[in-house]
Design a protein around this motif. Structure first.
Motif, PDB file in Angstrom:
ATOM      1  N   ARG A  62       0.830  -1.214   0.000  1.00 50.61           N
ATOM      2  CA  ARG A  62       0.000   0.000   0.000  1.00 50.61           C
ATOM      3  C   ARG A  62       0.857   1.254   0.000  1.00 50.61           C
ATOM      4  N   SER A  63       1.899   1.254   0.807  1.00 51.92           N
ATOM      5  CA  SER A  63       2.783   2.418   0.869  1.00 51.92           C
ATOM      6  C   SER A  63       3.451   2.645  -0.471  1.00 51.92           C
ATOM      7  N   LEU A  64       3.866   1.578  -1.103  1.00 52.01           N
ATOM      8  CA  LEU A  64       4.531   1.694  -2.392  1.00 52.01           C
ATOM      9  C   LEU A  64       3.575   2.216  -3.451  1.00 52.01           C
ATOM     10  N   THR A  65       2.329   1.777  -3.443  1.00 55.52           N
ATOM     11  CA  THR A  65       1.360   2.231  -4.435  1.00 55.52           C
ATOM     12  C   THR A  65       1.205   3.741  -4.381  1.00 55.52           C
ATOM     13  N   ARG A  66       1.063   4.289  -3.193  1.00 55.68           N
ATOM     14  CA  ARG A  66       0.940   5.749  -3.050  1.00 55.68           C
ATOM     15  C   ARG A  66       2.198   6.438  -3.567  1.00 55.68           C
ATOM     16  N   LEU A  67       3.338   5.891  -3.222  1.00 52.83           N
ATOM     17  CA  LEU A  67       4.604   6.478  -3.650  1.00 52.83           C
ATOM     18  C   LEU A  67       4.745   6.422  -5.168  1.00 52.83           C
ATOM     19  N   LEU A  68       4.415   5.285  -5.778  1.00 53.16           N
ATOM     20  CA  LEU A  68       4.486   5.166  -7.237  1.00 53.16           C
ATOM     21  C   LEU A  68       3.521   6.132  -7.920  1.00 53.16           C
ATOM     22  N   ASN A  69       2.328   6.310  -7.345  1.00 50.58           N
ATOM     23  CA  ASN A  69       1.381   7.272  -7.913  1.00 50.58           C
ATOM     24  C   ASN A  69       1.973   8.680  -7.919  1.00 50.58           C
ATOM     25  N   THR A  70       2.575   9.067  -6.814  1.00 44.00           N
ATOM     26  CA  THR A  70       3.209  10.390  -6.718  1.00 44.00           C
ATOM     27  C   THR A  70       4.338  10.523  -7.729  1.00 44.00           C
ATOM     28  N   MET A  71       5.157   9.486  -7.833  1.00 41.45           N
ATOM     29  CA  MET A  71       6.291   9.527  -8.753  1.00 41.45           C
ATOM     30  C   MET A  71       5.821   9.598 -10.205  1.00 41.45           C
ATOM     31  N   GLU A  72       4.731   8.903 -10.512  1.00 43.32           N
ATOM     32  CA  GLU A  72       4.195   8.947 -11.877  1.00 43.32           C
ATOM     33  C   GLU A  72       3.635  10.340 -12.173  1.00 43.32           C
ATOM     34  N   GLU A  73       2.953  10.938 -11.203  1.00 46.06           N
ATOM     35  CA  GLU A  73       2.433  12.293 -11.367  1.00 46.06           C
ATOM     36  C   GLU A  73       3.555  13.299 -11.611  1.00 46.06           C
ATOM     37  N   ARG A  74       4.690  13.068 -10.982  1.00 44.66           N
ATOM     38  CA  ARG A  74       5.846  13.974 -11.136  1.00 44.66           C
ATOM     39  C   ARG A  74       6.668  13.669 -12.385  1.00 44.66           C
ATOM     40  N   GLY A  75       6.300  12.622 -13.088  1.00 45.97           N
ATOM     41  CA  GLY A  75       6.952  12.323 -14.357  1.00 45.97           C
ATOM     42  C   GLY A  75       8.295  11.632 -14.265  1.00 45.97           C
ATOM     43  N   VAL A  76       8.580  10.938 -13.162  1.00 44.55           N
ATOM     44  CA  VAL A  76       9.869  10.256 -13.046  1.00 44.55           C
ATOM     45  C   VAL A  76       9.770   8.764 -13.371  1.00 44.55           C
ATOM     46  N   ILE A  77       8.546   8.239 -13.367  1.00 44.17           N
ATOM     47  CA  ILE A  77       8.332   6.837 -13.755  1.00 44.17           C
ATOM     48  C   ILE A  77       7.101   6.734 -14.645  1.00 44.17           C
ATOM     49  N   VAL A  78       7.004   5.623 -15.361  1.00 41.40           N
ATOM     50  CA  VAL A  78       5.783   5.248 -16.070  1.00 41.40           C
ATOM     51  C   VAL A  78       5.544   3.774 -15.784  1.00 41.40           C
ATOM     52  N   ARG A  79       4.274   3.411 -15.723  1.00 42.16           N
ATOM     53  CA  ARG A  79       3.906   2.009 -15.531  1.00 42.16           C
ATOM     54  C   ARG A  79       3.305   1.511 -16.829  1.00 42.16           C
ATOM     55  N   LYS A  80       3.779   0.343 -17.262  1.00 37.63           N
ATOM     56  CA  LYS A  80       3.296  -0.260 -18.510  1.00 37.63           C
ATOM     57  C   LYS A  80       3.022  -1.737 -18.272  1.00 37.63           C
ATOM     58  N   THR A  81       2.018  -2.241 -18.991  1.00 32.72           N
ATOM     59  CA  THR A  81       1.735  -3.672 -18.941  1.00 32.72           C
ATOM     60  C   THR A  81       2.929  -4.416 -19.519  1.00 32.72           C
ATOM     61  N   ASP A  82       3.324  -5.488 -18.855  1.00 33.53           N
ATOM     62  CA  ASP A  82       4.446  -6.304 -19.307  1.00 33.53           C
ATOM     63  C   ASP A  82       4.111  -6.913 -20.669  1.00 33.53           C
ATOM     64  N   ALA A  83       5.029  -6.792 -21.615  1.00 33.76           N
ATOM     65  CA  ALA A  83       4.795  -7.297 -22.972  1.00 33.76           C
ATOM     66  C   ALA A  83       4.649  -8.816 -23.009  1.00 33.76           C
ATOM     67  N   LEU A  84       5.336  -9.522 -22.118  1.00 29.59           N
ATOM     68  CA  LEU A  84       5.281 -10.987 -22.108  1.00 29.59           C
ATOM     69  C   LEU A  84       4.167 -11.532 -21.216  1.00 29.59           C
ATOM     70  N   ASP A  85       3.875 -10.835 -20.142  1.00 26.52           N
ATOM     71  CA  ASP A  85       2.837 -11.293 -19.199  1.00 26.52           C
ATOM     72  C   ASP A  85       1.860 -10.142 -18.988  1.00 26.52           C
ATOM     73  N   LYS A  86       0.769 -10.174 -19.696  1.00 26.43           N
ATOM     74  CA  LYS A  86      -0.203  -9.075 -19.668  1.00 26.43           C
ATOM     75  C   LYS A  86      -0.815  -8.851 -18.287  1.00 26.43           C
ATOM     76  N   ARG A  87      -0.658  -9.796 -17.363  1.00 25.58           N
ATOM     77  CA  ARG A  87      -1.187  -9.643 -16.004  1.00 25.58           C
ATOM     78  C   ARG A  87      -0.270  -8.784 -15.148  1.00 25.58           C
ATOM     79  N   SER A  88       0.945  -8.603 -15.578  1.00 26.09           N
ATOM     80  CA  SER A  88       1.959  -7.925 -14.789  1.00 26.09           C
ATOM     81  C   SER A  88       2.186  -6.496 -15.291  1.00 26.09           C
ATOM     82  N   VAL A  89       2.550  -5.617 -14.355  1.00 23.10           N
ATOM     83  CA  VAL A  89       2.875  -4.226 -14.684  1.00 23.10           C
ATOM     84  C   VAL A  89       4.340  -3.999 -14.354  1.00 23.10           C
ATOM     85  N   ARG A  90       5.047  -3.390 -15.290  1.00 24.83           N
ATOM     86  CA  ARG A  90       6.455  -3.041 -15.061  1.00 24.83           C
ATOM     87  C   ARG A  90       6.562  -1.535 -14.872  1.00 24.83           C
TER      88      ARG A  90
END
Length: 149
Positions: A62-90
């Motif tokens: 849960r803590s990581l999810t909030r942190l990743l959301n903030t980081m994505e909003e600030r433009g330092v990361i992007v989350r994408k569906t894994d090309a090999l495993d569509k269930r996973s997010v990289r």
């Protein structure tokens, strides 16, 4: 037993001092220590599965999810569906994320160099052994601290 005589007091006091130092450094780059550690955990070329980041950092998901959301909003990361495993997010670093990752790495290396300049290799090795032993005691299944009284 006085507070200053407890093991956890010294670990906590040292970590708070380190944490404050890292946060002061990170604030100059519109970041936090936690963001810096996430940036250092993500593979700069291949990204990292989102589910792998929290365990690598010792965080709750849960803590990581909030942190990743903030980081994505600030433009330092992007989350994408894994090309090999569509269930996973990289999680991938953006160009800005890579720059901030480099700054975080430099800060960590500078801190470690400063420590190694002041404390002998022999003392550091003993410190590492003691910290590992403390972790083993904490991680033992069914630890019963009452039994040690």
């Amino acid at each position: 037993m006085r507070r200053e005589e407890t093991v956890d007091h010294h670990i906590k006091a040292a970590w708070h001092a380190i944490s404050r130092m890292y946060n002061q450094q990170a604030a100059a780059y519109d970041a936090t220590m936690a963001m810096g550690f996430v940036l250092l955990t993500i593979n700069a070329e291949e990204g990292t599965p989102a589910t792998k980041i929290a365990p690598l950092m010792g965080l709750e998901a849960r803590s990581l999810t909030r942190l990743l959301n903030t980081m994505e909003e600030r433009g330092v990361i992007v989350r994408k569906t894994d090309a090999l495993d569509k269930r996973s997010v990289r999680v991938y670093l953006t160009e800005e994320g890579k720059q901030k990752r480099d700054r975080a790495k430099e800060t960590v290396l500078n801190f470690n160099n400063a420590i190694r300049k002041e404390i002998s290799e022999e003392k550091l090795n003993v410190f590492f052994e003691v910290i590992q032993s403390i972790q083993q005691v904490v991680e033992k299944d069914n630890i019963n601290v009452k039994a040690y009284n």
